[in-house]
Structure formats: C-alpha cells, structure tokens
Design an enzyme around this catalytic site. Structure first.
Site, PDB file in Angstrom:
ATOM      1  N   SER A 174       0.847  -1.193   0.000  1.00  0.00           N
ATOM      2  CA  SER A 174       0.000   0.000   0.000  1.00  0.00           C
ATOM      3  C   SER A 174       0.885   1.247   0.000  1.00  0.00           C
ATOM      4  O   SER A 174       1.671   1.446  -0.937  1.00  0.00           O
ATOM      5  CB  SER A 174      -0.959  -0.033   1.189  1.00  0.00           C
ATOM      6  OG  SER A 174      -1.947   0.980   1.071  1.00  0.00           O
ATOM      7  N   ASP A 384      -8.794  -5.978  -5.052  1.00  0.00           N
ATOM      8  CA  ASP A 384      -8.503  -4.800  -4.233  1.00  0.00           C
ATOM      9  C   ASP A 384      -9.536  -3.705  -4.508  1.00  0.00           C
ATOM     10  O   ASP A 384      -9.677  -3.251  -5.647  1.00  0.00           O
ATOM     11  CB  ASP A 384      -7.103  -4.277  -4.567  1.00  0.00           C
ATOM     12  CG  ASP A 384      -6.565  -3.302  -3.529  1.00  0.00           C
ATOM     13  OD1 ASP A 384      -7.384  -2.621  -2.879  1.00  0.00           O
ATOM     14  OD2 ASP A 384      -5.333  -3.224  -3.383  1.00  0.00           O
ATOM     15  N   HIS A 421      -7.043  -5.809  -0.461  1.00  0.00           N
ATOM     16  CA  HIS A 421      -5.945  -4.862  -0.336  1.00  0.00           C
ATOM     17  C   HIS A 421      -4.900  -5.362   0.651  1.00  0.00           C
ATOM     18  O   HIS A 421      -5.145  -5.418   1.857  1.00  0.00           O
ATOM     19  CB  HIS A 421      -6.473  -3.500   0.108  1.00  0.00           C
ATOM     20  CG  HIS A 421      -5.417  -2.441   0.137  1.00  0.00           C
ATOM     21  ND1 HIS A 421      -4.637  -2.140  -0.953  1.00  0.00           N
ATOM     22  CD2 HIS A 421      -4.990  -1.612   1.131  1.00  0.00           C
ATOM     23  CE1 HIS A 421      -3.792  -1.187  -0.649  1.00  0.00           C
ATOM     24  NE2 HIS A 421      -3.980  -0.849   0.618  1.00  0.00           N
TER      25      HIS A 421
END
Length: 496
Positions: A174, A384, A421
């Site tokens: 991320s 995601d 994610h």
C-alpha cells in the site's frame, strides 16, 4: 558446518555491546535508546497479549530521531539480532498516512535473522493533518524519511557488527508499496531488492478520485447500491466469471476476461429487492470504469471484476473515509474545515498536485536501479477495492515501455486472484515474497511462480485450506484437469 560456526563465533566477538550505540554520532540524528532485549520478550505494539507466536529472539533495540530539516522529527527503530544475524538489512514500509512504526513487519524480519528497521514517516497518527503549514513534513512522508532511515540504519549496523550489510532489502504494501517504488526511483542505491505490494504510487490521484466517486454517488442518491444489492451484484459476477480457470471456487481468477454486464440484473419495472434499478446498474458499470476529468483524460483506472464484495459505498449523512478526504482537505486545500461535498475534481486535483505532487512515485525510469543489479517484485490483489490492480499493471507496462519490452530478468508482477488490499478476500493471500526475492537476488533463481495459501475456514464459503500458484504477469494459473483443486501442484501458469 565447522567453518560456518567459526565465522559466526568470530562475528559475535567483533560485535559491539548494544548500549555502546548510544555514543555513535551521526549527522542530524539523536539516539534515544540502545538496549538489549532478551529472547522471549513480546513484540512491541501488542501490549504483551500476543502469546508465544509474538515473542522475539534476542536483539539490540535502537530508537532514534532523525531531523534532516529544521521541521523534521522522524522516529525510527532498528532491531539488530544479538546472534545469528544473516548479514542483511530489511527495511519495512507503512500503510495509509503512516504515523507509526510497523512493529509487526519488523518482528517478522527479525525472526528471519535480519537487522530490520521501520519509521513513522515524520509524524504521529494516521491523519494527514500534519501537512497543514508543514511542507518539510510532507516531504518526509513523501520520500525523505525512508531514505534517511536506510542511510543511518546501515551506519548503525556497521557500528554494531563492525561490518555493513551484505545486501539491503525493502518490503512494503500500500503506502509501503509506494515507498518501495519511490526508493527505486529517487534513491536506487538504498536497496538491492524491493518488494512493492499494491502500491499507491500515484497517491494523490487515487485519493482524489475516491473522493470524487463517493461524492458523486452522494449527490445522486438514486445511484447508491444497498448492501443487499451489492451482494447480488457480487454473486452474479462470480457466477458469470468464476470458472474461466477451469475451477468453480468462488474466485474470479481472470478479471480481464470477465465480460459480465450488470444490465442483466436490471429490474423489469420500478425497484425490487432482487434487482438493480437503472441508476444502480450505471453505478455498477462505473465501478469498473476509469474516472475521467472534463477533458476525458483518465484520472484513475477502475477496479476489476471480482472486487464487488469490497466495493466502498458511501452512507448518506456519514463522514467520508478520511484516508481519502485528507488529501484534498489537508494537502490540497490546507483547510481542516473543508467540506467534501464542495469537492471539485479539476480544482481539488490541481491543488493537491501543486502542494504534494512529489508524494507520487510515478517515474518509470528505473534504469539506475536495474543497472546496479536491483530486483523489483510487484504484487497486487485482483479484488482490491482501493488502489486498482490495473494501476499497478499500468506502471509495470510504463517501465517496460521506458526501458524496453522485456524486463523480466529484474522486474516481475504477480497478481493475486480473489485477494483484497494487501491481503484478505476469498483468494489465497499468504505468500513468501521475501523468500522469492532472496532466491532471485542471491541465487539468480527468477520466480517462475510463487505459491500462495489460504488457511482453512476463511474465504470462499469458509472452505478448506487452499494453495494456488501466483504467475508472473501476464500469465495466469489454469487447472490441469486432475487432482485436488485446492493444491497448487495441479495448476499451471499459462498465457492468458
């Protein structure tokens, strides 16, 4: 075996006492702690509740504050194995707006024998409020904190072991993925190999686009899709696109080949609980579509079929996710009282880029990182709901275009079907990316596939344990036609 023991024993004799690191002098660095931590102590950040799995081997804990600018206050921790150091350094990344040290990721690295470090990117708390009136702190968050930490950690490693790390690795997902790409772009000498997961490398565009999408739905309430209908949509996509890999398992493994049209769910007349209204059909279609500005240019790509169960639908009257609104509020407008419902895509994107465009890690020219033998392993979950996997594919393609069409001798991308994610979702989301890149960088064994696993009782129907191969993009995993469909050995990586 005897010779290796002799080398290890000699290294241990050369090692400095941990508390001696308090006297190490580094420019613009204040060492606030240097203490030996005995084996069996719980990992920090768990409040001692982590149990046996959270305990750590003995290490030297160093805490320091870095001040590369007059307005900088970057806190770092560096953990140095007291014995059995593998001779390498591992820096780990952050998530969201950071504001804290990633102790869990450090603990995982320490258990593998790494000297490992993390930092808070120069502020406390998960908000971007620190950016208001503090451009230097935004630079620290954007790229300077990780670089400064890498440089000074290597110096402290040298001081402690009387030798520097043989290799330096980076791993993050991320924001951590963005930090990894930023390192490869701006500071190619910092790391020998980088793992960048679900990178929000064009963070300004991602955050501003998410605000735009959600505000648009709130301004047109007819387009809001209730949770129950979101489930209908998600199930319909899986039913239509699940079996392209030869297995019915609740996972959309090849989203790019999914041609489902939400119009098949349209109500025959009016509205009902088991169908989508015309406005809701348009919302469903737009979930996969890129967000464009008034001139038609793409601001950010859409999500991929299979992500629908994680689709973020705003709630009227509730605050929008600050993870996204903080960008136009604190970076762009520099106004804590800004109302997201006044959002203007053209204006707010321009303001955020003007004040914080340097946060984005979009430069495809990785020639210097490549030239020094660097390895880059990218990964992204196909399901995601945040940073779009297509966005990572676009960056991968941009690097190939910049440096030449075949770059897989040093850069590979692995897409994870059904994974959200940085993990979660219905697909196998556990994979040893660090082990894969170690073998690649140290032994020249490029990862032809990486096995991902899912534990029993989690994911699609809370089913059995599962393993699947992750394939280098653009290859996909297909069932061979016999054997357990929960065993990676019965799948092969093939052309899409």
């Amino acid at each position: 075996m005897v010779s290796s023991l002799v080398v290890m024993a000699a290294a241990a004799l050369l090692q400095q006492p941990c508390d001696a690191l308090k006297t190490v002098s580094l420019p613009r660095v204040t060492i606030t702690a240097a203490e030996h931590v005995a084996a069996g102590a719980p990992a920090p950040g768990r409040g001692g509740r982590g149990g046996p799995a959270a305990t750590l081997p003995a290490y030297c804990r160093v805490a320091a504050t870095l001040a590369p600018s007059a307005d900088s206050h970057i806190e770092i921790e560096l953990w140095l194995p007291a014995e059995n150091w593998n001779g390498k350094f591992l820096a780990v990344g952050n998530g969201g707006w950071a504001g804290s040290i990633s102790f869990d990721a450090m603990a995982a690295g320490l258990r593998r024998g790494y000297a490992t470090a993390s930092n808070d990117t120069g502020h406390k708390g998960a908000s971007a409020q620190f950016a208001v009136g503090h451009p230097e702190k935004l630079i620290d968050f954007g790229y300077r904190a990780m670089h400064e930490m890498a440089v000074h950690s290597k110096a402290l490693i040298q001081a402690f072991y009387r030798r520097g790390p043989q290799l330096s690795y980076y791993q993050g997902c991320s924001t951590g993925g963005r930090q990894g790409l930023m390192s490869a772009q701006r500071f190619p000498d910092d790391f020998d190999a980088i793992i960048a997961g679900a990178p929000v490398h064009n963070m300004v565009h991602l955050n501003v686009s998410q605000v735009g999408i959600q505000v648009e739905m709130l301004k047109n309430p007819a387009r809001l899709v209730p949770e129950s209908k979101k489930t209908i949509f998600a199930n319909a996509v899986v039913a239509a696109c699940d079996e392209r890999d030869g297995v019915k398992d609740g996972i959309v493994s090849e989203p790019r080949a999914c041609k489902f049209d939400p119009a098949v769910l349209a109500c025959k007349a009016g509205d009902a609980s088991d169908c989508l209204t015309t406005a809701q059909v348009e919302s469903a279609r737009s979930a996969w579509a890129p967000l464009r500005n008034k001139s038609g240019a793409v601001v950010y790509p859409g999500r991929s079929p299979g992500f629908e169960s994680g689709w973020r639908i705003p709630t009227p009257g509730a605050a929008l996710n600050p993870l996204f609104t903080d960008m136009p509020r604190f970076v762009g407008r520099q106004d804590p009282n800004w109302d997201p419902m006044t959002f203007d895509l053209e204006k707010d994107l321009a303001l955020a880029l003007k004040n914080g465009g340097f946060v984005e890690a979009t430069d495809p020219d990785l020639s210097k990182f490549k030239a020094r033998g660097g390895k880059l392993l990218l990964y992204h979950g196909w399901a995601d709901p945040g940073p779009a996997p297509e966005n990572t594919i676009n960056y991968y393609d941009a690097v190939n275009k910049k440096l030449g069409s075949r770059q897989d001798d040093w850069m590979r991308l692995f897409l994870m079907p059904g994974v959200g994610h940085c993990g979660g979702g219905v697909g196998p989301d556990q994979a040893d990316f660090l082990g894969a890149i170690e073998r690649w960088r140290e032994k020249g064994e490029a990862p032809a596939q990486i096995t991902a696993t899912r534990t029993a009782g989690r994911g699609a129907g809370a089913g059995p344990a599962m393993s699947r191969p992750l394939c280098p993009h653009p290859q996909v995993a297909r069932y061979k036609g016999s054997g357990s469909t929960n065993d990676a050995a019965n799948f092969a990586c093939t052309a899409p």
